[in-house]
Write an enzyme that holds these catalytic residues in place. Structure first.
Site, PDB file in Angstrom:
ATOM      1  N   ARG A   1       0.789  -1.254  -0.014  1.00 53.30           N
ATOM      2  CA  ARG A   1      -0.100  -0.170   0.143  1.00 53.30           C
ATOM      3  C   ARG A   1       0.658   1.347  -0.124  1.00 53.30           C
ATOM      4  NH1 ARG A   1      -4.133  -1.332   4.196  1.00 53.30           N
ATOM      5  NH2 ARG A   1      -3.589  -3.286   3.401  1.00 53.30           N
ATOM      6  N   THR A   2       2.052   1.284   0.803  1.00 57.00           N
ATOM      7  CA  THR A   2       2.890   2.436   0.655  1.00 57.00           C
ATOM      8  C   THR A   2       3.397   2.613  -0.689  1.00 57.00           C
ATOM      9  OG1 THR A   2       3.441   2.087   2.944  1.00 57.00           O
ATOM     10  CG2 THR A   2       4.740   3.482   1.613  1.00 57.00           C
TER      11      THR A   2
ATOM     12  N   LYS B   1      24.220  -8.760  -3.963  1.00 55.84           N
ATOM     13  CA  LYS B   1      25.399  -9.338  -4.668  1.00 55.84           C
ATOM     14  C   LYS B   1      26.953  -8.539  -4.091  1.00 55.84           C
ATOM     15  CE  LYS B   1      23.350 -10.784  -9.205  1.00 55.84           C
ATOM     16  NZ  LYS B   1      23.112 -10.108 -10.447  1.00 55.84           N
TER      17      LYS B   1
ATOM     18  N   ARG C   1      12.209   2.291   0.126  1.00 59.73           N
ATOM     19  CA  ARG C   1      11.994   1.534   1.568  1.00 59.73           C
ATOM     20  C   ARG C   1      13.067   0.507   1.534  1.00 59.73           C
ATOM     21  NH1 ARG C   1       6.617   0.914   4.304  1.00 59.73           N
ATOM     22  NH2 ARG C   1       6.678  -0.390   5.827  1.00 59.73           N
TER      23      ARG C   1
ATOM     24  N   HIS D   1       9.431   6.997   9.059  1.00 52.31           N
ATOM     25  CA  HIS D   1       8.579   6.566   7.915  1.00 52.31           C
ATOM     26  C   HIS D   1       7.835   7.861   7.853  1.00 52.31           C
ATOM     27  CE1 HIS D   1       5.856   5.016   4.971  1.00 52.31           C
ATOM     28  NE2 HIS D   1       4.900   4.329   5.789  1.00 52.31           N
TER      29      HIS D   1
END
Lengths: 338, 338, 338
Positions: free
Chosen positions: A57-58, A86, A107, A135
């Protein structure tokens, strides 16, 4: 602060005037989010949506917000196949990816990673959540919702009375919201949690240092009796050592319509950062609240689009040009935001 | 070659004039990639981005390039859930997917798969990497970077002196770059690798057949003393039978600022296809090179966008119309490509 | 039905006039899907493409269809990381996600889930497949293909003669197609399957109640001798308890060019919902049919784009405005839909 070209990494970077600027721009985004008008102010711009930790949803909220300003979105989700996995440094990843877009929403599971990425990025970075850390757009949408919900009744963030309920120890959203509240005046905060999940002491001290009242309680019903907002939160089960330990707390402080009617003042607003748990023994907000017009939880997520549009418009310096690139639309909209 | 409607599958399909055409179009893409102008020449066109093997940066680079021309991008990543995994032939997959877009960028783990797909596709296909085989847009961006880096100093690809360093056996990018160099004149190539990871003999022979000098060496410092470009590569660990075997070679031929200063000519350009390894014992290029203005590794990835824009414009036959559908933009750009 | 603002959940919601409306709008989408024209009628609109179960081609088909009308697409694929997996109700998920877009295309593994989601959504929802239950746009594209394939020869859906072949028990597409056929007149259906994979009795009864002929058979060659359409299907192996059980049926009723030539009427149309199995022992349609001009399987998937464009245009109420926001295009199109 100067928004144009800046990163949005933490609520601590804002002063009160900055928050008010964001909310003022967000207000002006309403006709676009509600689809009465379409703007192309960011036509040709690209958002790099880099979700190294999944959050549907974000991610979709950021992407839709950018689309609503006329821009395009290029996305990455997941971590396993990334160059970081990697052995590439965040510095290199940031130098490369910032060449592909005009702004990045990111994120990442590791606290501090977004700031490290931003330091090497050649375009503005908006923190979409870095683990237990920050956030900021969530905190802004919560506070923006409080402002809007109370506006109709002659009340505001100054003088706010709010109860925060649930897992206050691990709940990132309530931490950030408290930090933002410190920019305002005369707030009364009731902190309702199990003893083991109390709000961290330094946040309580911050509230008091800002001149606010901060009371701690384990009694839900008394605590929600004289507030404007009940902000309920989920048990952050991923932070506990076992499912069993999380289950100890799940379903405590469960609010339903009966408790609401008996204990809350009329029109007390109910908020929650979502997702709320729908499992019988784990609910924070019962389904019988769904018809309560003061349940603001979906207006919160709607407001998230407005706030993210405002952040994009500000860091790309087009907030004052949105209306100049707009037109009315006439496709079917009767059901939207109903 | 005739670009309009053609597939881009291999560097071997180009003649020198084709490469020069691509570079000339790429040059004209700069104001769009640098966001001084926006073009909508491909407004309404759709790129099918079919990455059956993940590669974040190649995928995003192709997608952004298409967006920068005004087009839309529909993406697929991963293989497990694809119809191919359920037994569908590449022929069927290609017939179906090519009905959904105007051009396809495809990556697939199996050598030859992209050409097989292209044979059945109804729209042009650009190979974004098919296993150990080909990745033509990478080779083009490498050569384009060489041209641009040397342009300011009155040198060019003809007469180029380049050292290729590292895993020359499995490194797909250096193989393709050598093939492209065969289209040009008087190139001196120094091939620096462990004995076991030497450049395949047929590529060395190709270079010599083209009239170039090709020297093989295991000594880094002497090899980079008189070149215009040091092109460093990562150990392709996924090609070794064990982590231990790969570790034998990791960190050999590591370049840092001290070695650079002591051994290279002034302004020797450093390139790398990325990702470079940031783990202490595995580095090819040390972080202390990050402030060296001749470190061109991020200009390489930026150039990738230009080259991919050029390929799209050429195969969709709009290269000469890009400017006609353009306007200047004024959103915040100070930080871009900084 | 009233399309504007409606959900598209099941073929059972349509009357004959509705199907004809969809097909009529789909016809008008051809110049856009074939790239002779570009329309921006949905410029600024957002499709929420919520594929909680992966399906590359259905997802890309919906997304491309929306892009072809000028709209943007925000996507989610997979289920593991969704809030639903963390205990969120479909009600909450729908309330939240429907705030991010103007229309939603949704696929979900659980039968009935899309309808449950739609009941809480604030924007129209199009069912992109809910488990064994419904996939209405597939049924519509199948019927639309039948109409178009037969149009040139003066035949139509009324009076259609069709053989459905393969796994009729678990094949969702043939179930839905039969339901749609019940809206039309005088259809002859030959149902060819192993005894164990017969068409469910209630669907056969529905066909007969609609006045159609429905014959069941285990003999392929006689059954395809006098039909307009042979609709072949894949063994739905995921519905069997073991690979071995599925293998019992795989490759039965295999059609190839020799059988076609010997037994079918000239120009009998071959359809398949795809993917078809390309493994030697499991084929339903042999590769030697690929050059048969009556093999309509890729025209089916092309028609899927037209039908999905029509559904979007209808539920967003812009079907009559598509041409008003259009222009001709001149990028390279010679190979498209060839």
């Amino acid at each position: 602060m100067q928004f144009a070209g800046s990163h949005i990494l933490s609520v601590t970077q804002f002063e009160r005037a900055d928050v008010e600027t964001i909310f003022s721009v967000a207000d002006r985004m309403e006709p676009y989010a509600h689809r009465r008008r379409v703007t192309k102010v960011l036509d040709g711009a690209i958002l790099g949506s880099m979700f190294f930790e999944p959050s549907t949803r974000t991610r979709v909220s950021f992407g839709s917000a950018f689309n609503l300003l006329g821009g395009e979105v290029r996305e990455t989700t997941g971590f396993e196949n990334s160059a970081i996995a990697k052995g590439e440094s965040l510095y290199d990843t940031a130098r490369v990816l910032s060449g592909y877009s005009d702004v990045i929403a990111m994120r990442h599971p590791a606290a501090g990673s977004v700031a490290e990425f931003a330091a090497a990025s050649r375009v503005p970075v908006i923190n979409g959540g870095d683990g237990a850390n920050e956030h900021p757009s969530q905190a802004l949408l919560d506070l923006y919702t409080i402002k809007k919900e109370l506006a109709g009744r002659g009340r505001g963030i100054d003088g706010l009375r709010i109860a925060m309920v649930g897992d206050l120890r691990y709940g990132r959203t309530v931490h950030s919201l408290c930090k933002l509240l410190c920019l305002f005046d005369r707030v009364q905060v009731v902190l309702v949690s199990p003893q083991e999940l109390r709000m961290p002491g330094e946040i309580v001290e911050d509230l008091r240092a800002a001149g606010h009242e901060a009371l701690e309680s384990e009694a839900l019903e008394a605590s929600i009796a004289h507030v404007d907002i009940v902000y309920s939160t989920r048990i952050q089960e991923e932070r506990f050592s076992s499912q069993q330990e999380a289950d100890l707390y799940r379903g405590r402080f469960r609010l339903n319509q009966t408790i609401y009617t008996e204990h809350c003042e009329p029109n007390t607003v109910i908020m929650h950062p979502l997702p709320r748990d729908s499992r019988e023994t784990a609910r924070e907000l019962d389904d019988d609240l769904n018809d309560n017009p003061n349940l603001a939880i979906f207006r919160q997520t709607d407001n998230g689009v407005l706030v993210r549009m405002a952040l994009f418009a500000l860091v790309l310096d087009v907030a004052d040009e949105v209306d100049a690139h707009a037109r009315d639309v006439n496709w079917y909209t009767a059901g939207r935001f109903g």
